[in-house]
Design a protein around this motif. Structure first.
Motif, short mmCIF file in Angstrom:
data_model
loop_
_atom_site.label_atom_id
_atom_site.label_comp_id
_atom_site.label_asym_id
_atom_site.label_seq_id
_atom_site.Cartn_x
_atom_site.Cartn_y
_atom_site.Cartn_z
N ALA A 1 -8.12 -8.53 -3.03
CA ALA A 1 -7.57 -9.15 -1.83
C ALA A 1 -6.96 -8.04 -0.98
N THR A 2 -6.60 -8.39 0.25
CA THR A 2 -5.97 -7.40 1.13
C THR A 2 -4.50 -7.24 0.76
N PRO A 3 -3.87 -6.14 1.21
CA PRO A 3 -2.43 -5.97 0.93
C PRO A 3 -1.59 -7.12 1.47
N GLU A 4 -1.88 -7.54 2.69
CA GLU A 4 -1.08 -8.61 3.30
C GLU A 4 -1.22 -9.92 2.53
N GLU A 5 -2.45 -10.28 2.15
CA GLU A 5 -2.66 -11.51 1.37
C GLU A 5 -1.92 -11.47 0.05
N THR A 6 -1.96 -10.33 -0.61
CA THR A 6 -1.35 -10.21 -1.92
C THR A 6 0.17 -10.24 -1.83
N ALA A 7 0.72 -9.58 -0.82
CA ALA A 7 2.17 -9.64 -0.62
C ALA A 7 2.62 -11.05 -0.31
N ASP A 8 1.90 -11.75 0.56
CA ASP A 8 2.27 -13.11 0.92
C ASP A 8 2.20 -14.06 -0.28
N ALA A 9 1.33 -13.75 -1.25
CA ALA A 9 1.18 -14.59 -2.43
C ALA A 9 2.34 -14.43 -3.41
N GLY A 10 3.11 -13.34 -3.27
CA GLY A 10 4.27 -13.16 -4.14
C GLY A 10 4.25 -11.94 -5.02
N ALA A 11 3.36 -10.98 -4.77
CA ALA A 11 3.35 -9.74 -5.55
C ALA A 11 4.57 -8.89 -5.22
N ASP A 12 5.05 -8.15 -6.22
CA ASP A 12 6.16 -7.22 -6.01
C ASP A 12 5.67 -5.83 -5.67
N TRP A 13 4.65 -5.37 -6.38
CA TRP A 13 4.11 -4.03 -6.18
C TRP A 13 2.59 -4.09 -6.07
N LEU A 14 2.05 -3.38 -5.11
CA LEU A 14 0.60 -3.31 -4.89
C LEU A 14 0.10 -1.94 -5.33
N VAL A 15 -0.83 -1.93 -6.26
CA VAL A 15 -1.40 -0.67 -6.74
C VAL A 15 -2.63 -0.35 -5.89
N ILE A 16 -2.58 0.73 -5.15
CA ILE A 16 -3.66 1.07 -4.22
C ILE A 16 -4.11 2.50 -4.51
N GLY A 17 -5.39 2.66 -4.79
CA GLY A 17 -5.92 3.97 -5.12
C GLY A 17 -6.79 4.53 -4.01
N ARG A 18 -8.11 4.34 -4.15
CA ARG A 18 -9.06 4.99 -3.25
C ARG A 18 -8.86 4.70 -1.76
N PRO A 19 -8.45 3.49 -1.34
CA PRO A 19 -8.21 3.30 0.10
C PRO A 19 -7.15 4.26 0.67
N ILE A 20 -6.28 4.78 -0.20
CA ILE A 20 -5.31 5.79 0.22
C ILE A 20 -5.79 7.20 -0.12
N THR A 21 -6.10 7.43 -1.39
CA THR A 21 -6.36 8.80 -1.84
C THR A 21 -7.68 9.37 -1.34
N ALA A 22 -8.66 8.49 -1.03
CA ALA A 22 -9.94 8.97 -0.52
C ALA A 22 -9.99 8.97 1.00
N ALA A 23 -8.90 8.57 1.65
CA ALA A 23 -8.86 8.57 3.11
C ALA A 23 -8.81 10.00 3.64
N PRO A 24 -9.30 10.25 4.85
CA PRO A 24 -9.21 11.61 5.43
C PRO A 24 -7.78 12.12 5.49
N ASP A 25 -6.82 11.22 5.74
CA ASP A 25 -5.40 11.56 5.77
C ASP A 25 -4.67 10.57 4.87
N PRO A 26 -4.51 10.86 3.57
CA PRO A 26 -3.89 9.91 2.66
C PRO A 26 -2.49 9.46 3.09
N ALA A 27 -1.69 10.38 3.60
CA ALA A 27 -0.34 10.01 4.02
C ALA A 27 -0.38 9.00 5.16
N ALA A 28 -1.27 9.20 6.12
CA ALA A 28 -1.38 8.25 7.23
C ALA A 28 -1.88 6.90 6.75
N ALA A 29 -2.82 6.90 5.81
CA ALA A 29 -3.33 5.65 5.26
C ALA A 29 -2.22 4.88 4.55
#
Length: 235
Positions: free
Chosen positions: A197-225
């Motif tokens: 699911a998307t970050p927003e959907e998961t947060a709205d559902a009640g998650a406390d922490w979202l584990v995100i890997g490749r959408p951040i670390t494989a981005a051209p600018d991980p910090a900006a992502a």
């Protein structure tokens, strides 16, 4: 233990065996995320000292997914606590005695102990995979079964896919810490995940922490992502 974030927090998954790559990502991402995840690949390749170097930059989610007899898991938890992780994973499928042994061992570390998170069903697992191992009923039913087992045995929280967050909250309320992988921003590839699911959907559902890997670390600018995703969760 690490405090529950006021809104869904981001755990950046540094899924690499390279200490140079992990340390560079940690340096770039620490200002934008609440925690950094290190797993089996990194730990096996580099050992505890390399974990400690990353931990100097941000809280660590040590995702080693212990699963063994209770005494062995308790010993592993004690050893892991020396690295002062904020969160530590075990497999709920190890059973209540194993979960309880992990919790008791963690408590020996005192008030700064890690949160013990029980992994329910991996986000890459679908109904066919479960059926091939003799488990019927599909992922949702198995997640609920293992969630109750783990929480009753003393786990602080659970690792589950985004799809199971609403049903766990309905069954167990706001108490359990829910750490959720399988997060993919809109338009991202699913990669090897099957329950996403998307970050927003998961947060709205009640998650406390979202584990995100490749959408951040494989981005051209991980910090900006990471900053963009964090910004979307605060709106």
């Amino acid at each position: 233990m690490i405090p529950r974030p006021p809104h869904a927090g981001i755990i950046a998954a540094l899924d690499t065996g390279s200490p140079q790559r992990a340390e560079a990502l940690a340096e770039a991402l620490a200002p934008h995320v609440g925690c950094l995840k290190l797993g089996l690949e990194y730990f096996v390749a580099n050992g505890p000292a390399a974990i400690a170097r990353i931990a100097a930059r941000a809280p660590i989610f040590l995702d080693l997914k212990f699963h063994d007899i209770p005494n062995t898991v308790a010993g592993a938890v004690r050893s892991a606590c020396a690295l002062r992780p904020a969160m530590l994973t075990i497999h709920a499928a190890g059973g209540p005695a194993m979960v309880e042994a992990a919790r008791r061992a963690a408590e020996e570390a005192g008030p700064d102990r890690p949160a013990i998170l029980a992994v329910t069903v991996l986000t890459s697992t679908d109904a066919a995979t479960l059926a091939s191992t003799g488990i019927s009923g599909g992922p949702a039913q198995q997640v609920l079964r293992l969630a109750r087992l783990a929480l009753d045995a003393g786990a602080d929280g659970l690792v589950c896919s985004p799809r199971e967050v609403p049903m766990i909250r309905a069954a167990h309320g706001a108490g359990p810490l829910l750490v959720v992988p399988g997060i993919r921003p809109a338009g991202s590839a699913a990669d090897d995940q099957s329950r996403i699911a998307t970050p927003e959907e998961t947060a709205d559902a009640g998650a406390d922490w979202l584990v995100i890997g490749r959408p951040i670390t494989a981005a051209p600018d991980p910090a900006a992502a990471a900053a963009a995703i964090a910004g979307s969760l605060r709106r």
